[in-house]
Design a protein around this motif. Sequence first.
Motif, PDB file in Angstrom:
ATOM      1  N   LEU A 245      15.906  54.634  19.250  1.00  0.00           N
ATOM      2  CA  LEU A 245      16.574  55.848  19.686  1.00  0.00           C
ATOM      3  C   LEU A 245      15.532  56.856  20.159  1.00  0.00           C
ATOM      4  O   LEU A 245      15.228  57.833  19.475  1.00  0.00           O
ATOM      5  N   PRO A 246      14.968  56.663  21.339  1.00  0.00           N
ATOM      6  CA  PRO A 246      13.945  57.587  21.833  1.00  0.00           C
ATOM      7  C   PRO A 246      14.550  58.940  22.178  1.00  0.00           C
ATOM      8  O   PRO A 246      15.651  59.022  22.745  1.00  0.00           O
ATOM      9  N   ASP A 247      13.845  60.002  21.832  1.00  0.00           N
ATOM     10  CA  ASP A 247      14.334  61.347  22.139  1.00  0.00           C
ATOM     11  C   ASP A 247      14.655  61.462  23.628  1.00  0.00           C
ATOM     12  O   ASP A 247      13.871  61.065  24.484  1.00  0.00           O
ATOM     13  N   GLY A 248      15.814  62.006  23.903  1.00  0.00           N
ATOM     14  CA  GLY A 248      16.251  62.180  25.284  1.00  0.00           C
ATOM     15  C   GLY A 248      17.013  60.999  25.834  1.00  0.00           C
ATOM     16  O   GLY A 248      17.680  61.118  26.868  1.00  0.00           O
ATOM     17  N   GLY A 249      16.887  59.822  25.165  1.00  0.00           N
ATOM     18  CA  GLY A 249      17.631  58.642  25.572  1.00  0.00           C
ATOM     19  C   GLY A 249      17.048  57.980  26.809  1.00  0.00           C
ATOM     20  O   GLY A 249      16.032  58.411  27.343  1.00  0.00           O
ATOM     21  N   PRO A 250      17.689  56.900  27.260  1.00  0.00           N
ATOM     22  CA  PRO A 250      18.857  56.294  26.640  1.00  0.00           C
ATOM     23  C   PRO A 250      18.485  55.427  25.448  1.00  0.00           C
ATOM     24  O   PRO A 250      17.313  55.106  25.244  1.00  0.00           O
ATOM     25  N   ALA A 251      19.501  55.053  24.662  1.00  0.00           N
ATOM     26  CA  ALA A 251      19.279  54.155  23.537  1.00  0.00           C
ATOM     27  C   ALA A 251      18.792  52.802  24.047  1.00  0.00           C
ATOM     28  O   ALA A 251      19.248  52.316  25.087  1.00  0.00           O
ATOM     29  N   GLU A 252      17.857  52.224  23.321  1.00  0.00           N
ATOM     30  CA  GLU A 252      17.314  50.916  23.694  1.00  0.00           C
ATOM     31  C   GLU A 252      17.918  49.863  22.759  1.00  0.00           C
ATOM     32  O   GLU A 252      17.492  49.696  21.615  1.00  0.00           O
TER      33      GLU A 252
END
Length: 452
Positions: A245-252
């Motif tokens: 869940l990297p900040d700013g997205g998108p979800a990986e």
Amino acid sequence: MSARFPVPQPASTPGAAPGLTRRRLLRHGTAAAGALLAAGPLSGCATSSSSASALSVWDLFQGGDGMLMDDMIKAVSGRPRGFEVERTILDWGPSYYTKLAMSAAGGRASDVAILHLSRLAGYAPGGLLDPFDLDLLAEFGVTRQDFAPAVWSRTQHDGAVYAIPLDVHPFIVFYDKEAADKAGLLDSDGELAPLGSPDAVLDAGKALADASGHSGILFGHVLDTAQNWRQFAALYAQTGAAFTLPDGGPAEIDVDAAVRVVTFMKQLFDGRTNPNNLDYNSAMASFIGRRGGMIMLGEWELPTLKKSGVPLGAAPFPQVFDKPAVYTDSHSFVLPHQENPDPERRRQAHRYVAEMVKQSLTWASAGHIPAYQPVLTEPEYAALDPQSSYADAGEVAVLDPPNWFAGAGSNFQNRMCQPLQSALLGNTSAEKAVRQMVREADTLLRQPNPVA
């Protein structure tokens, strides 16, 4: 609710804590707001009236766990170099994390508090916690080598350690030993044999249903805000795919792997051999009433199940896909941020944490796996049945993806559970459920991180 644990004999008194001011509330107001957004609305807050000499500690343990925590505090307080401890017990749930954030931001922080390790990403980056001094902990006999790497790796932020785990509390399986034996699922030691594949687990469910005369594998999930996620997260990690869940997205997210997992969950809980429509309490009641051969639960239900009279066995969550993985969390000690903490008082806080993790054999009696691994080598732990049967779960622990909005009691878990529940109830396909999970994660990631 507060409780005082005085030192039973005179001891040196650490220096009084320095004055704390409201300016920290302004300085960390944004971080506290982030914790509020992740946790939910603020409810009434218990307050502590610690004396200058007492170490103030906050936790969320009530019932049986609360009594065990009392026993551990009494044990470390009653020694020649004991502690005077004032313990404040707050209600578990989103309100606990709100109060913890506000106390650190508003100059009312305790010396030590309990935090679910999965919530660390919402607290350490925003300055709501202070890091531990590992040299000081080592002076009191606790080092990083005393903890499983899978758990220790989640204690850090920006190169510093912000949490010392007390336990690992995994999502596991409990089983009726008589039903499992009749179903041919036990090994030569009378323990649950490895299953190893989706087909093997499906077959086990059918065999347990035949053996019990009722259901095979029980799973209470309806209207629950975490159960479906716990099961999905364990199985997804077993595929070897990453969920970040990297900040700013998108979800990986590996969509194919996720669909594979949800498809298996739908096959397992098909509404026939294994019910698909149980809530948490009805699944518990069915297992205790011996109307099912196995149940998927957190280990924290061990005390209730041991009282039931079921011939009880337990094992780590079965390996179904390519690699072993068990969904867990960890109750961990943290140091809520204090402005200009008194060095002697902070030293005593480190000593207190070190002494408490060494007491975790007591904590293990409730089912929790001690995170402090030297306890696992003690003969007294090996004698705990069935706790020692699932101790290996800590070696393959998988926690929530780190982000400020994820972790125990979070809205993230709730939003992941809703499409999964719909799929298990037969209201949507695995593909649609996974697409909805991705959308929910992306929606959360588009929200600005208030603690950054």
